[in-house]
Design a protein around this motif. Structure first.
Motif, mmCIF file in Angstrom:
data_model
loop_
_atom_site.group_PDB
_atom_site.id
_atom_site.type_symbol
_atom_site.label_atom_id
_atom_site.label_comp_id
_atom_site.label_asym_id
_atom_site.label_seq_id
_atom_site.Cartn_x
_atom_site.Cartn_y
_atom_site.Cartn_z
ATOM 1 N N UNK A 1 0.851 -1.190 0.000
ATOM 2 C CA UNK A 1 0.000 0.000 0.000
ATOM 3 C C UNK A 1 0.885 1.238 0.000
ATOM 4 N N UNK A 2 0.662 2.096 -0.965
ATOM 5 C CA UNK A 2 1.338 3.386 -1.024
ATOM 6 C C UNK A 2 0.406 4.422 -0.394
ATOM 7 N N UNK A 3 0.881 5.118 0.635
ATOM 8 C CA UNK A 3 0.063 6.126 1.319
ATOM 9 C C UNK A 3 0.849 7.431 1.275
ATOM 10 N N UNK A 4 0.431 8.322 0.380
ATOM 11 C CA UNK A 4 1.265 9.470 0.024
ATOM 12 C C UNK A 4 0.527 10.788 0.237
ATOM 13 N N UNK A 5 0.788 11.463 1.351
ATOM 14 C CA UNK A 5 0.167 12.778 1.547
ATOM 15 C C UNK A 5 0.685 13.767 0.513
ATOM 16 N N UNK A 6 -0.230 14.381 -0.224
ATOM 17 C CA UNK A 6 0.169 15.239 -1.336
ATOM 18 C C UNK A 6 -0.429 16.642 -1.274
ATOM 19 N N UNK A 7 -1.011 16.991 -0.148
ATOM 20 C CA UNK A 7 -1.555 18.339 -0.052
ATOM 21 C C UNK A 7 -2.608 18.604 -1.105
ATOM 22 N N UNK A 8 -2.477 19.754 -1.739
ATOM 23 C CA UNK A 8 -3.478 20.168 -2.720
ATOM 24 C C UNK A 8 -3.135 19.724 -4.136
ATOM 25 N N UNK A 9 -1.996 19.051 -4.306
ATOM 26 C CA UNK A 9 -1.551 18.682 -5.658
ATOM 27 C C UNK A 9 -1.891 17.241 -6.024
ATOM 28 N N UNK A 10 -2.645 16.530 -5.174
ATOM 29 C CA UNK A 10 -2.867 15.099 -5.377
ATOM 30 C C UNK A 10 -3.463 14.785 -6.752
ATOM 31 N N UNK A 11 -4.548 15.434 -7.120
ATOM 32 C CA UNK A 11 -5.211 15.126 -8.387
ATOM 33 C C UNK A 11 -4.308 15.434 -9.577
ATOM 34 N N UNK A 12 -3.601 16.554 -9.508
ATOM 35 C CA UNK A 12 -2.705 16.933 -10.600
ATOM 36 C C UNK A 12 -1.576 15.922 -10.751
ATOM 37 N N UNK A 13 -1.013 15.464 -9.631
ATOM 38 C CA UNK A 13 0.090 14.513 -9.713
ATOM 39 C C UNK A 13 -0.385 13.159 -10.240
ATOM 40 N N UNK A 14 -1.612 12.772 -9.910
ATOM 41 C CA UNK A 14 -2.143 11.531 -10.475
ATOM 42 C C UNK A 14 -2.283 11.644 -11.993
ATOM 43 N N UNK A 15 -2.692 12.803 -12.467
ATOM 44 C CA UNK A 15 -2.801 13.004 -13.911
ATOM 45 C C UNK A 15 -1.436 12.856 -14.587
ATOM 46 N N UNK A 16 -0.389 13.259 -13.882
ATOM 47 C CA UNK A 16 0.953 13.238 -14.469
ATOM 48 C C UNK A 16 1.484 11.817 -14.660
ATOM 49 N N UNK A 17 0.951 10.844 -13.894
ATOM 50 C CA UNK A 17 1.445 9.476 -14.035
ATOM 51 C C UNK A 17 0.479 8.591 -14.828
ATOM 52 N N UNK A 18 -0.634 9.161 -15.250
ATOM 53 C CA UNK A 18 -1.594 8.374 -16.040
ATOM 54 C C UNK A 18 -0.918 7.894 -17.316
ATOM 55 N N UNK A 19 -0.955 6.589 -17.524
ATOM 56 C CA UNK A 19 -0.331 6.021 -18.705
ATOM 57 C C UNK A 19 1.055 5.481 -18.441
ATOM 58 N N UNK A 20 1.863 6.216 -17.687
ATOM 59 C CA UNK A 20 3.216 5.750 -17.387
ATOM 60 C C UNK A 20 3.245 4.776 -16.215
ATOM 61 N N UNK A 21 2.213 4.833 -15.355
ATOM 62 C CA UNK A 21 2.099 3.897 -14.231
ATOM 63 C C UNK A 21 0.679 3.361 -14.158
ATOM 64 N N UNK A 22 0.569 2.087 -13.821
ATOM 65 C CA UNK A 22 -0.734 1.452 -13.654
ATOM 66 C C UNK A 22 -0.906 0.993 -12.212
ATOM 67 N N UNK A 23 -2.143 0.732 -11.840
ATOM 68 C CA UNK A 23 -2.443 0.251 -10.506
ATOM 69 C C UNK A 23 -3.789 0.757 -10.050
#
Length: 206
Positions: free
Chosen positions: A158-180
């Motif tokens: 389990x990855x548990x990563x506090x990301x403040x207000x950037x969480x949604x944006x950072x998820x968009x940045x890994x879409x396609x390059x990472x799966x899970x």
């Protein structure tokens, strides 16, 4: 979240008195060390329980089983809080010499050396080992974090990563390059902050 609300949050989870005392001891260590190095922002010193202690302890609600890896542990948030509240075996990874020394001192003073290891060095040279939970607070943007830490994970990690207000944006940045299985959990300490929770993380297909 106010300091009073933070203490009430811990009380509602039946955190033992002895653990609360050690959390207070840890908070005092951080404050005192602030005269020697900038462990946390001076503006948050008076919000220690909400901004740092509960902000760290809440990660336990999203974590799975197994040993914990905390990258870029800094002042010990969330790692030492997890060790105290969750009584979880944890490896703290920190590369800055002054902070390594502080973490090792805190581990000794708090009496948690039986379940806390401090690795002094960059995550890139940490020996290979698999962990049940991986976390990182203000360590690196998500694409770089996943690239560095993936070798410590299994599909059940389990990855548990506090990301403040950037969480949604950072998820968009890994879409396609990472799966899970990726999700976002609201933070209990800040209505505008969030935590990325992920499992079965693996590189995307090229």
């Amino acid at each position: 979240m106010t300091e009073e609300e933070a203490r009430a949050w811990l009380a509602a989870r039946n955190v033992p008195r002895g653990t609360l005392d050690r959390l207070a001891q840890f908070a005092d260590l951080v404050r005192r060390e602030g005269a020697n190095q900038n462990l946390i922002s001076a503006s948050t010193m008076d919000q220690m329980w909400a901004r740092h202690i509960v902000d760290s302890a809440q990660l336990l609600d999203s974590a799975g089983e197994g040993d914990w890896l905390d990258l870029g542990s800094g002042a010990g948030f969330p790692g030492l809080v997890i060790a105290l509240v969750g009584e979880r075996p944890i490896t703290l990874v920190e590369s800055r010499a002054k902070r390594i020394a502080f973490l090792r001192q805190a581990v000794d003073v708090l009496g948690v050396a039986n379940r806390v290891a401090v690795f002094g060095g960059r995550a890139e040279i940490l020996p290979d080992r698999k962990y049940g939970v991986i976390t990182a607070r203000a360590f690196a943007p998500l694409p770089r974090l996943l690239a560095i830490a993936h070798r410590f994970s299994t599909p059940k990690t389990t990855w548990v990563l506090p990301k403040g207000r950037s969480a949604a944006l950072e998820l968009e940045e890994v879409a396609g390059s990472w799966q899970g299985s990726f999700g976002i959990v609201p933070s209990v300490t800040d209505s505008e902050a969030a935590i990325i929770v992920a499992r079965d993380v693996r590189p995307g297909r090229s």
